[in-house]
Design an enzyme around this catalytic site. Structure first.
Site, PDB file in Angstrom:
ATOM      1  CD  GLN A  60      42.051 -13.780  21.026  1.00 14.05           C
ATOM      2  OE1 GLN A  60      42.759 -13.636  20.011  1.00 14.05           O
ATOM      3  NE2 GLN A  60      40.796 -14.226  21.260  1.00 14.05           N
TER       4      GLN A  60
ATOM      5  NE  ARG B 189      38.635 -24.607  28.469  1.00 15.35           N
ATOM      6  CZ  ARG B 189      38.572 -23.565  27.774  1.00 15.35           C
ATOM      7  NH1 ARG B 189      39.430 -22.283  27.927  1.00 15.35           N
ATOM      8  NH2 ARG B 189      38.014 -23.698  26.668  1.00 15.35           N
TER       9      ARG B 189
ATOM     10  CG  ASP C  45      37.750 -10.979  13.939  1.00 13.33           C
ATOM     11  OD1 ASP C  45      37.601  -9.865  13.696  1.00 13.33           O
ATOM     12  OD2 ASP C  45      37.356 -11.719  14.838  1.00 13.33           O
TER      13      ASP C  45
ATOM     14  CG  HIS D 261      38.890 -21.709  15.752  1.00 19.85           C
ATOM     15  ND1 HIS D 261      39.938 -21.473  15.488  1.00 19.85           N
ATOM     16  CD2 HIS D 261      38.292 -20.794  16.547  1.00 19.85           C
ATOM     17  CE1 HIS D 261      40.344 -20.561  16.357  1.00 19.85           C
ATOM     18  NE2 HIS D 261      39.432 -20.019  16.676  1.00 19.85           N
TER      19      HIS D 261
ATOM     20  CE1 TYR E 292      36.088 -19.560  19.116  1.00 22.46           C
ATOM     21  CE2 TYR E 292      35.257 -20.718  21.213  1.00 22.46           C
ATOM     22  CZ  TYR E 292      36.337 -20.249  20.500  1.00 22.46           C
ATOM     23  OH  TYR E 292      37.442 -20.819  20.970  1.00 22.46           O
TER      24      TYR E 292
ATOM     25  CE  LYS F 290      39.434 -12.483  18.197  1.00 13.96           C
ATOM     26  NZ  LYS F 290      39.706 -13.489  17.193  1.00 13.96           N
TER      27      LYS F 290
ATOM     28  CG  ASP G  74      33.656 -12.701  14.957  1.00 10.90           C
ATOM     29  OD1 ASP G  74      33.198 -13.698  13.998  1.00 10.90           O
ATOM     30  OD2 ASP G  74      34.942 -13.120  15.255  1.00 10.90           O
TER      31      ASP G  74
ATOM     32  CE1 TYR H 151      39.976 -15.997  27.617  1.00 11.11           C
ATOM     33  CE2 TYR H 151      42.195 -15.462  27.679  1.00 11.11           C
ATOM     34  CZ  TYR H 151      41.080 -16.252  27.656  1.00 11.11           C
ATOM     35  OH  TYR H 151      41.498 -17.469  28.254  1.00 11.11           O
TER      36      TYR H 151
ATOM     37  CD  GLU I   2      39.986 -15.433  14.468  1.00 10.91           C
ATOM     38  OE1 GLU I   2      40.140 -15.822  15.686  1.00 10.91           O
ATOM     39  OE2 GLU I   2      38.769 -14.865  14.771  1.00 10.91           O
TER      40      GLU I   2
ATOM     41  CB  THR J  11      38.108 -19.477  13.493  1.00  8.19           C
ATOM     42  OG1 THR J  11      38.493 -18.288  13.748  1.00  8.19           O
ATOM     43  CG2 THR J  11      39.243 -19.998  12.402  1.00  8.19           C
TER      44      THR J  11
ATOM     45  CB  THR K 169      36.561  -7.327  10.554  1.00  4.01           C
ATOM     46  OG1 THR K 169      37.020  -7.324  11.984  1.00  4.01           O
ATOM     47  CG2 THR K 169      35.939  -8.405  10.193  1.00  4.01           C
TER      48      THR K 169
ATOM     49  NE  ARG L  93      45.026 -16.193  16.848  1.00  6.53           N
ATOM     50  CZ  ARG L  93      43.461 -16.311  16.820  1.00  6.53           C
ATOM     51  NH1 ARG L  93      43.017 -15.881  17.601  1.00  6.53           N
ATOM     52  NH2 ARG L  93      43.018 -16.961  15.629  1.00  6.53           N
TER      53      ARG L  93
ATOM     54  CD  GLU M 151      35.269 -15.064  11.803  1.00  7.69           C
ATOM     55  OE1 GLU M 151      34.090 -14.922  11.852  1.00  7.69           O
ATOM     56  OE2 GLU M 151      36.219 -14.765  12.772  1.00  7.69           O
TER      57      GLU M 151
ATOM     58  CD  GLU N 172      42.305 -23.890  14.533  1.00  8.53           C
ATOM     59  OE1 GLU N 172      41.441 -24.653  14.519  1.00  8.53           O
ATOM     60  OE2 GLU N 172      41.931 -22.694  13.722  1.00  8.53           O
TER      61      GLU N 172
END
Length: 430
Positions: free
Chosen positions: A241, A144, A234, A135, A130, A254, A128, A245, A200, A362, A258, A238, A202, A376
């Site tokens: 995760q 951040r 996917d 996203h 990114y 995850k 997978d 993660y 997600e 995503t 899928t 959350r 994708e 999101e």
């Protein structure tokens, strides 16, 4: 890719329901694996509302193809490469448009509603990526705010190895996963069902011809190793995760499921809908040489329209239409092309194999209309969605059904679709 007679918008199939406007007109012809009742799995091609059983029309196909096209998985056929894939497409287009074949072929059509679809390949590996920059920016901003993208994002296509064993076809139940989660104000984690289950949006990339270990795939040849595309969801927990993660990335959040749409939509079918890769914003670095190809710059983007809908148990009981969560386009979402993904994946000598599955990551657009996850849309749960049933959603509840859809259309070409990828959440055992 060049267009040929199989793309001709004036070409019409004699199969009912395959008229322009269908997901599966004769300009599409995706392959998949199906079964009837308790029967054996076998390959077929989607045409209108039907599936053409390829084993039943074997006598009309090249003798050299028959063994690969009679197996219960498509791996061997995908390994044949683009020239033979194109030859089969041309032959199928011929027999599904020429009325001389109708009597012999019509009896080999089976309604799509009468069969069970399966994952089309035996997946050796699933990776997978990114590459959805909007996203990545949206999610990064939640953690951040001043520097959402990490320094490597615009230099290297980011990816991780997923779990091939839990890839399932559209329609498979989504069993709510359990795992460790830790609230921000808690001293220690606890174990239990995920409270922040998400989807997600994708695209999936099916690998056709592979490469030998230690032999990277050049960017200019990467497209020849892509057998086709599908939709991919996917599913993501959350809360699990967020706790697990760091420092190695996604794991139990995850790998519980899928989902993929069942049809392999070929690169040839998508040829009329290619477009230039979006220009990189001023100040962004240009791709390194092994990720640079002039043809890919001119035609590496996929003009695929994407849509996600949500249907809850209450909405279903009240006869309400599904709520549209997202509408966007893949070409506006992908910072890296499919060819760049494949070239980078093999750039260290990693051997890709026929039937390997690659997710794009995503795909969200810059506008709120095309966001590809509830993380999101609800701003991390801070802005719940209001539904017509009076319910609200920040993340998925038991009974919620998510459906991904995708299609391509433009002036001068016949609309084609990728089908649907659907999953309904059910309670887990923990």
């Amino acid at each position: 890719m060049t267009l040929d007679e199989t793309h001709n918008p004036d070409r019409i199939s004699w199969v009912d329901g395959s008229e322009p406007g269908s997901d599966f007109p004769v300009q599409n012809l995706p392959l998949g694996i199906f079964s009837e009742g308790k029967g054996l799995r076998r390959p077929g091609v989607a045409i209108g509302d039907y599936i053409l059983d390829l084993s039943a029309v074997a006598d009309l196909l090249d003798e050299d193809w028959r063994e690969d096209l009679s197996q219960p998985i498509l791996n061997a056929w995908l390994s044949r490469g683009p020239d033979l894939h194109r030859a089969l497409r041309e032959r199928l287009s011929e027999i599904l448009t020429d009325v001389r074949y109708r009597d012999a072929v019509e009896v080999c059509l089976i309604g799509q509603s009468e069969v069970r679809m399966h994952v089309p390949c035996l997946i050796g590996d699933y990776t997978d990526f990114y590459v959805g920059i909007h996203h990545a920016t949206n999610v990064g901003r939640q953690f951040r705010p001043d520097n959402p993208l990490l320094p490597n994002y615009k230099y290297v296509p980011i990816g991780y190895h997923g779990r091939a064993s839990s890839v399932r076809p559209s329609g498979e139940p989504v069993v709510r996963p359990s795992g460790q989660r830790k609230a921000p104000d808690a001293d220690v984690p606890e174990y239990g069902p995920s409270r922040r289950l998400d989807y997600e949006l994708e695209l999936g990339i099916w690998i056709g011809r592979g490469n030998e270990l230690g032999q990277p795939i050049p960017i200019g040849e990467a497209g020849d190793h892509i057998a086709g595309y599908c939709l991919l969801n996917d599913w993501s927990a959350r809360d699990l995760q967020a706790w697990e993660y760091q420092p190695l990335g996604p794991f139990l959040a995850k790998n519980f499921l899928t989902s993929v749409s069942p049809w392999v939509v070929s690169a040839d079918a998508l040829a009329p809908f290619r477009s230039p890769m979006p220009p990189r914003p001023e100040g962004d670095p240009q791709p390194l040489s092994y990720l640079t190809d002039p043809v890919d710059r001119q035609s590496g983007a996929l003009n695929i329209q994407l849509e996600v809908t949500l249907l809850t148990d209450k909405m279903r009981e009240e006869g309400l239409s599904p709520h549209v969560l997202s509408q966007g386009s893949a070409d506006a979402a992908m910072y890296w092309s499919a060819a760049q993904i494949v070239a980078h994946h093999s750039s260290n000598g990693c051997n890709l194999q026929p039937g390997d599955l690659i997710g794009t990551g995503t795909l969200s657009t810059e506008s709120d209309q095309g966001l590809g996850s509830l993380l999101e849309i609800s701003r991390g749960g801070k802005q719940p969605i209001q539904l017509a049933s009076g319910e609200t959603r920040s993340f998925l509840e038991d009974g919620d059904e998510i459906t991904l859809r995708a299609w391509c259309e433009r002036k001068g070409a016949v609309r084609i679709g990728l089908g649907e990828c659907t999953g309904r959440v059910v309670s887990g055992g923990a």
